[in-house]
Design an enzyme around this catalytic site. Structure first.
Site, PDB file in Angstrom:
ATOM      1  N   HIS A  10       0.760  -1.265  -0.204  1.00 35.51           N
ATOM      2  CA  HIS A  10       0.079  -0.112   0.127  1.00 35.51           C
ATOM      3  C   HIS A  10       0.911   1.226   0.059  1.00 35.51           C
ATOM      4  CE1 HIS A  10      -2.742   2.894   2.405  1.00 35.51           C
ATOM      5  NE2 HIS A  10      -3.252   2.585   1.350  1.00 35.51           N
ATOM      6  N   HIS A  52      -0.590  10.346  -2.458  1.00 36.74           N
ATOM      7  CA  HIS A  52      -1.962  10.161  -1.773  1.00 36.74           C
ATOM      8  C   HIS A  52      -2.963  11.285  -1.514  1.00 36.74           C
ATOM      9  CE1 HIS A  52      -5.067   9.468   1.419  1.00 36.74           C
ATOM     10  NE2 HIS A  52      -5.355   8.421   0.691  1.00 36.74           N
TER      11      HIS A  52
END
Length: 232
Positions: A10, A52
């Site tokens: 991730h 992100h």
């Protein structure tokens, strides 16, 4: 039954490296992650970059929204490891060199970057990946726009909540699966985020979910190996 769950780094390997950094992606790809997951935005001049957050405040030495900077202006800021914010093309070049999966998340849940789907998909066609890219977004319309460009894409809806009838949602929208933050009791493809707890991960592996996204793929690889040994 053999555990088939794929383990995705991730944002790379944030347990050890700066998140969404080329350093973290390269380490994950070269050290046993089944795949990597990363997030894509557009600069003001429509260059796809990997980070992100919509803002650069948390993970760089700068401030402000990605969408308000040109690509050239964005290069003045750095991640905690000294890298500049990665371009999507640089991440694609890394993936192309490895026999690994990759999940590209369109970060369009707050800002719907105009044309991002076509820009990203056109860029992806320039590379020879060993596996089809996996696409996801919290914005279902983004996935539908991708499928309108190419109905055969692996598109998955990211969700924060339980879906009443995931099989119908997947079928009605031409999706490949869902990416929820908790397990759903259905036979379709689901990859769960973000799983760092070993007990939770083991339960998901025993249910043979298609994948989990984790901040520590090394720990989860070791867990999967132990689980497989217990089953054999």
């Amino acid at each position: 039954m053999k555990i088939e769950t794929k383990i995705f780094g991730h944002r790379g390997y944030p347990a050890k490296f700066a998140e969404n950094s080329l350093e973290g992606f390269e380490y994950a790809l070269e050290n046993g992650a089944d795949g990597i997951e990363f997030d894509v935005h557009l600069t003001r001049d429509q260059v796809p970059v990997v980070m992100h957050d919509e803002k650069i405040n948390r993970t760089t030495d700068g401030k402000g929204n990605i969408k308000d900077y040109t690509h050239e202006e964005l290069q003045q800021f750095h991640l905690e490891n000294g890298e500049t914010i990665p371009d999507l093309k640089d991440v694609f070049e890394l993936i192309e060199k490895h026999d690994a999966l990759a999940n590209l998340e369109f970060k369009t849940d707050k800002y719907e970057y105009r044309g991002i789907e076509e820009i990203v998909l056109n860029m992806a066609r320039e590379y020879e990946f060993r596996h089809p890219l996996i696409y996801s977004s919290f914005n279902l319309q983004t996935m539908l726009r991708c499928l309108a460009i190419d109905k055969d894409l692996d598109c998955n809806w990211l969700v924060y909540r339980k879906i009443a009838d995931p099989e119908k949602v997947v079928s009605d929208n031409g999706l490949s699966g869902i990416h929820p933050n908790e397990y759903h009791d259905f036979d379709g493809v689901q990859r769960i985020w973000t799983i760092d707890d070993e007990k939770e991960a083991k339960e998901l592996m025993e249910k043979n979910v298609a994948g989990i996204f984790t901040n520590d793929f090394v720990k989860m690889n070791e867990l999967r190996t132990r689980c497989e040994a217990e089953r054999s």
